[in-house]
Enzyme design. Sequence first.
Site, PDB file in Angstrom:
ATOM      1  N   HIS A  82       9.458 -32.042 -35.869  1.00 57.48           N
ATOM      2  CA  HIS A  82       7.190 -32.612 -36.759  1.00 57.48           C
ATOM      3  C   HIS A  82       7.086 -31.167 -37.026  1.00 57.48           C
ATOM      4  O   HIS A  82       5.886 -31.719 -37.283  1.00 57.48           O
ATOM      5  CB  HIS A  82       6.863 -32.946 -35.493  1.00 57.48           C
ATOM      6  CG  HIS A  82       7.192 -33.629 -34.737  1.00 57.48           C
ATOM      7  ND1 HIS A  82       7.702 -35.944 -35.250  1.00 57.48           N
ATOM      8  CD2 HIS A  82       8.110 -34.234 -33.570  1.00 57.48           C
ATOM      9  CE1 HIS A  82       7.595 -35.842 -33.962  1.00 57.48           C
ATOM     10  NE2 HIS A  82       8.390 -35.699 -33.327  1.00 57.48           N
ATOM     11  N   LYS A 122       6.728 -13.620 -23.188  1.00 61.78           N
ATOM     12  CA  LYS A 122       7.437 -12.045 -23.088  1.00 61.78           C
ATOM     13  C   LYS A 122       8.656 -11.519 -24.302  1.00 61.78           C
ATOM     14  O   LYS A 122       8.569 -10.317 -24.648  1.00 61.78           O
ATOM     15  CB  LYS A 122       8.665 -12.517 -21.512  1.00 61.78           C
ATOM     16  CG  LYS A 122       7.796 -12.592 -20.224  1.00 61.78           C
ATOM     17  CD  LYS A 122       7.140 -11.309 -19.924  1.00 61.78           C
ATOM     18  CE  LYS A 122       5.827 -11.610 -19.901  1.00 61.78           C
ATOM     19  NZ  LYS A 122       5.170 -12.635 -19.546  1.00 61.78           N
ATOM     20  N   ASN A 146       1.258   0.211   6.161  1.00 56.32           N
ATOM     21  CA  ASN A 146       1.444  -1.127   4.809  1.00 56.32           C
ATOM     22  C   ASN A 146       1.663  -2.069   5.391  1.00 56.32           C
ATOM     23  O   ASN A 146       3.303  -2.001   6.460  1.00 56.32           O
ATOM     24  CB  ASN A 146       2.654  -0.101   3.715  1.00 56.32           C
ATOM     25  CG  ASN A 146       3.141  -0.569   2.543  1.00 56.32           C
ATOM     26  OD1 ASN A 146       2.019  -1.870   2.466  1.00 56.32           O
ATOM     27  ND2 ASN A 146       4.319  -0.739   3.015  1.00 56.32           N
ATOM     28  N   GLY A 147       2.068  -3.075   5.313  1.00 58.49           N
ATOM     29  CA  GLY A 147       2.361  -4.524   5.938  1.00 58.49           C
ATOM     30  C   GLY A 147       1.552  -5.460   5.982  1.00 58.49           C
ATOM     31  O   GLY A 147       0.428  -5.614   5.349  1.00 58.49           O
ATOM     32  N   GLU A 207       6.970 -19.649 -22.198  1.00 52.27           N
ATOM     33  CA  GLU A 207       6.728 -18.200 -21.368  1.00 52.27           C
ATOM     34  C   GLU A 207       7.986 -17.162 -21.189  1.00 52.27           C
ATOM     35  O   GLU A 207       7.581 -15.928 -22.267  1.00 52.27           O
ATOM     36  CB  GLU A 207       6.852 -18.256 -19.672  1.00 52.27           C
ATOM     37  CG  GLU A 207       7.045 -16.880 -18.858  1.00 52.27           C
ATOM     38  CD  GLU A 207       5.681 -16.027 -18.923  1.00 52.27           C
ATOM     39  OE1 GLU A 207       6.067 -14.563 -18.806  1.00 52.27           O
ATOM     40  OE2 GLU A 207       4.621 -16.054 -19.310  1.00 52.27           O
ATOM     41  N   GLU A 219       5.761  -9.961 -26.808  1.00 53.37           N
ATOM     42  CA  GLU A 219       4.954  -9.275 -26.360  1.00 53.37           C
ATOM     43  C   GLU A 219       5.770  -7.963 -25.699  1.00 53.37           C
ATOM     44  O   GLU A 219       4.847  -6.777 -26.377  1.00 53.37           O
ATOM     45  CB  GLU A 219       4.399  -9.141 -24.803  1.00 53.37           C
ATOM     46  CG  GLU A 219       2.958 -10.469 -24.031  1.00 53.37           C
ATOM     47  CD  GLU A 219       3.320 -10.629 -22.891  1.00 53.37           C
ATOM     48  OE1 GLU A 219       1.908  -9.233 -21.892  1.00 53.37           O
ATOM     49  OE2 GLU A 219       3.829 -10.427 -21.687  1.00 53.37           O
ATOM     50  N   LYS A 259      -3.768  -4.794 -19.590  1.00 54.51           N
ATOM     51  CA  LYS A 259      -2.749  -5.490 -18.558  1.00 54.51           C
ATOM     52  C   LYS A 259      -4.498  -6.468 -18.381  1.00 54.51           C
ATOM     53  O   LYS A 259      -3.871  -7.885 -17.944  1.00 54.51           O
ATOM     54  CB  LYS A 259      -2.561  -4.454 -17.268  1.00 54.51           C
ATOM     55  CG  LYS A 259      -2.458  -5.248 -15.859  1.00 54.51           C
ATOM     56  CD  LYS A 259      -0.927  -6.191 -16.761  1.00 54.51           C
ATOM     57  CE  LYS A 259      -0.374  -6.551 -15.074  1.00 54.51           C
ATOM     58  NZ  LYS A 259       1.130  -7.696 -15.437  1.00 54.51           N
ATOM     59  N   TRP A 310      -3.727  -1.724  -1.114  1.00 54.46           N
ATOM     60  CA  TRP A 310      -3.886  -2.957  -2.310  1.00 54.46           C
ATOM     61  C   TRP A 310      -4.125  -4.254  -1.049  1.00 54.46           C
ATOM     62  O   TRP A 310      -3.360  -4.995  -0.480  1.00 54.46           O
ATOM     63  CB  TRP A 310      -2.063  -2.841  -2.540  1.00 54.46           C
ATOM     64  CG  TRP A 310      -2.209  -4.155  -3.426  1.00 54.46           C
ATOM     65  CD1 TRP A 310      -1.440  -5.962  -2.756  1.00 54.46           C
ATOM     66  CD2 TRP A 310      -2.815  -4.285  -4.373  1.00 54.46           C
ATOM     67  NE1 TRP A 310      -2.005  -6.461  -4.381  1.00 54.46           N
ATOM     68  CE2 TRP A 310      -2.125  -5.800  -5.361  1.00 54.46           C
ATOM     69  CE3 TRP A 310      -3.078  -3.323  -5.589  1.00 54.46           C
ATOM     70  CZ2 TRP A 310      -2.564  -6.141  -6.341  1.00 54.46           C
ATOM     71  CZ3 TRP A 310      -3.625  -3.389  -7.048  1.00 54.46           C
ATOM     72  CH2 TRP A 310      -3.282  -4.595  -7.331  1.00 54.46           C
ATOM     73  N   ARG A 332       1.470   1.637  -5.802  1.00 55.21           N
ATOM     74  CA  ARG A 332       1.890   0.649  -4.956  1.00 55.21           C
ATOM     75  C   ARG A 332       0.465   0.236  -4.687  1.00 55.21           C
ATOM     76  O   ARG A 332       0.741  -0.613  -4.244  1.00 55.21           O
ATOM     77  CB  ARG A 332       2.339   1.415  -3.780  1.00 55.21           C
ATOM     78  CG  ARG A 332       3.377   1.946  -3.574  1.00 55.21           C
ATOM     79  CD  ARG A 332       4.041   3.344  -2.780  1.00 55.21           C
ATOM     80  NE  ARG A 332       3.932   1.482  -1.614  1.00 55.21           N
ATOM     81  CZ  ARG A 332       4.993   0.889  -1.062  1.00 55.21           C
ATOM     82  NH1 ARG A 332       6.478   1.560  -2.392  1.00 55.21           N
ATOM     83  NH2 ARG A 332       5.324   0.517  -0.200  1.00 55.21           N
ATOM     84  N   CYS A 377       0.460  -1.442   0.352  1.00 56.10           N
ATOM     85  CA  CYS A 377      -0.278   0.321   0.228  1.00 56.10           C
ATOM     86  C   CYS A 377       0.939   1.424   0.006  1.00 56.10           C
ATOM     87  O   CYS A 377       2.208   0.981   0.245  1.00 56.10           O
ATOM     88  CB  CYS A 377      -1.359   0.041   1.689  1.00 56.10           C
ATOM     89  SG  CYS A 377      -1.802  -1.501   1.304  1.00 56.10           S
TER      90      CYS A 377
HETATM   91  C1  AGP Z   1       0.872 -11.537 -20.371  1.00 59.03           C
HETATM   92  O1  AGP Z   1       2.473 -11.107 -20.017  1.00 59.03           O
HETATM   93  C2  AGP Z   1      -0.016 -11.071 -20.420  1.00 59.03           C
HETATM   94  N1  AGP Z   1      -0.478  -9.903 -19.628  1.00 59.03           N
HETATM   95  C3  AGP Z   1      -1.299 -11.389 -20.730  1.00 59.03           C
HETATM   96  O2  AGP Z   1      -0.760 -13.086 -21.223  1.00 59.03           O
HETATM   97  C4  AGP Z   1      -1.862 -12.516 -19.063  1.00 59.03           C
HETATM   98  O3  AGP Z   1      -0.881 -13.020 -18.585  1.00 59.03           O
HETATM   99  C5  AGP Z   1      -2.782 -12.593 -19.349  1.00 59.03           C
HETATM  100  O4  AGP Z   1      -3.966 -11.689 -19.801  1.00 59.03           O
HETATM  101  C6  AGP Z   1      -3.793 -13.233 -18.107  1.00 59.03           C
HETATM  102  O5  AGP Z   1      -4.063 -12.146 -17.478  1.00 59.03           O
HETATM  103  P1  AGP Z   1      -4.393 -12.588 -15.702  1.00 59.03           P
HETATM  104  O6  AGP Z   1      -3.602 -13.496 -15.120  1.00 59.03           O
HETATM  105  O7  AGP Z   1      -4.994 -11.558 -15.406  1.00 59.03           O
HETATM  106  O8  AGP Z   1      -5.896 -13.352 -15.558  1.00 59.03           O
END
Ligand code: AGP
Length: 594
Positions: free
Chosen positions: A490, A471, A97-98, A467, A474, A589, A71, A27, A2
């Site tokens: 394959h 990354k 905060n904590g 993953e 993205e 996000k 948070w 935060r 927080c």
């Molecule tokens: C990952 O870097 C992305 N932002 C995206 O793939 C994300 O993981 C996906 O939209 C799932 O989001 P969530 O974990 O909030 O459900």
Amino acid sequence: MCGIVGYIGKRQAQPLLLGCLGRLEYRGYDSCGIAILGSSTEVYKDAVRVKELEKASPQFTGTAGIAHTRWAPHGEPSRINAHPHCDCTGKIAVVHNGVIQNYQQLRQQLTSEGHNLVSETDTEVIPHLIEKYYNGDLEKAVAAALREIEGSYAIIVSMTGEPALVVARRDSPLIIGIGDRENFIASDVPAILDHTNMVKYLEDGDIAVITPDKVIVRSGGVEIDREEHKILWSVEDAQKAGYEHFMLKEIHEQPRVIRDTLGGYISAPEPVTDLALPGTTDSKNTLILACGTSYHAALVGKYVIEQLAKTPVRAELASEFNYSGQASAGDRAIVITQSGETADALKAIKRLKDEGCRVIVITNVVGSTASRLADHIVYTRAGPEISVAATKSFIAQLIVLYWLALPYSTADVRKRGNQIRGLRQLPVKVQQVLDDDTPIMECARYLSGFDNVFFIGRGINYPVALEGALKLKEISYIHAEGYAAGELKHGPFALLGSGTPVVAIASPDNTYETMLTNIKEVKARHSPVIALAAEGDDIIGELADSVITVPQVDPIFSPVVNTVALQLLAYYTAKERDCSIDFPRNLAKSVTVE
Ligand code: AGP
């Protein structure tokens, strides 16, 4: 995580506090509140953003006050759970905060002594403990209250009629901004930079008494002088704690995130029966559902649970499950979602519940829709993740999956002891990866010149290859594919060549020898190879063009150190390509549409 602020001085506190608080919303931003010290203590708080609170709050008069943006660790975002929290008299107000580990016991004790606690939070025990010990000296009462608290805290305490604010910290950051006949207190520098760039950093165990003209700091009851520092950062830089991007800051927060996520759980060595994994009680099947990066955590979770608990697990994309997946009554379902608002994940939860499944939700956001729908919630403690590319939340999800599975490890007691020790050592191992990123930067410089890249891995590191590719895709806009190493022959072999580098994850586990063979096959087709290998591997350097070395860990934990290295690889590659790293094009996000 927080954000807290305090002000005591000559100017009206309310507008100042709200301005400072807005600077700390990175935060946490699920609820907020203020307390203004005038002839009495006036409190206004709600489950809204700071801007809305500013509009809705009555104008209070007073030249001292405290404020908080939240948070939620305990208790959903709501007006009653928002800070500040007060004692029975309404004179003592606290922002915190904590996380207080022993708050349940303290609540019971205080309630039995006649205190009326109204919220679901851990924090509310603090003003009531201070009230219990107050005998004319606020500092002494705060010190007595803190002696009863286990856990982490940064607090600011105000009291009607008291000429000073009292603050204290343990395992949570707290700074004092020194002004001209006024002083500021805050969780972090960004909050106060509009008003002063002279700050004192409090250390763990410090208690400080702050008036407009004076700051007295005591440690263990002894007065000490904390040095004043001049801050040269801009506000934006400060929000990133000096890192160029939120993503890099969040990558570097991971040792703390692992400690915080473990901190809430690992102290309970005995398995929590109602989270019992299937095959160990009555459930028929186990299903792990998620999207994007969280789906890659689900895949690692599948390997971990199957390897430790020797029970079959299905990991599926929530978006696919919603149209074709099967589940039956009594099945155990784990849904992983950082934001707790991803539409595909929410739809899956609803469907699972309709099918009579018990749903565990692993999420990072207290009070999110997913956490409301869940039968059981396990929170990751990553704090707010600002950068669109998920990093620390992924690692925190892995830690929760290890924690869920470890009590069911079929290994003997000694091996299980080693596994738990291995889990506790992960913050140190991850710090080693972060401290040794030069070779990763060099590989990134090289990789930034290509438009197509493959990531390959086997077993528990196949999801890590996925993953790593996600990354890179993205944030650098390179077309990267993650592949099970055994699958290249394959089809994708057709795409290999000098223009298509391959990042190969070769951890020292039962897949190592085969990974070496796959690397030779890739090299034979002229693709440059960047290998990710454990320290002490003196073979792989012969085969690969470059090697990124990570610390030795128990193979089951290798996804943690490997992923951190690949997060840095993606970050530095995107930086080489001058991409907008924190807010990449076309992404959000939290994906709240199907
Ligand atoms: C990952 O870097 C992305 N932002 C995206 O793939 C994300 O993981 C996906 O939209 C799932 O989001 P969530 O974990 O909030 O459900």
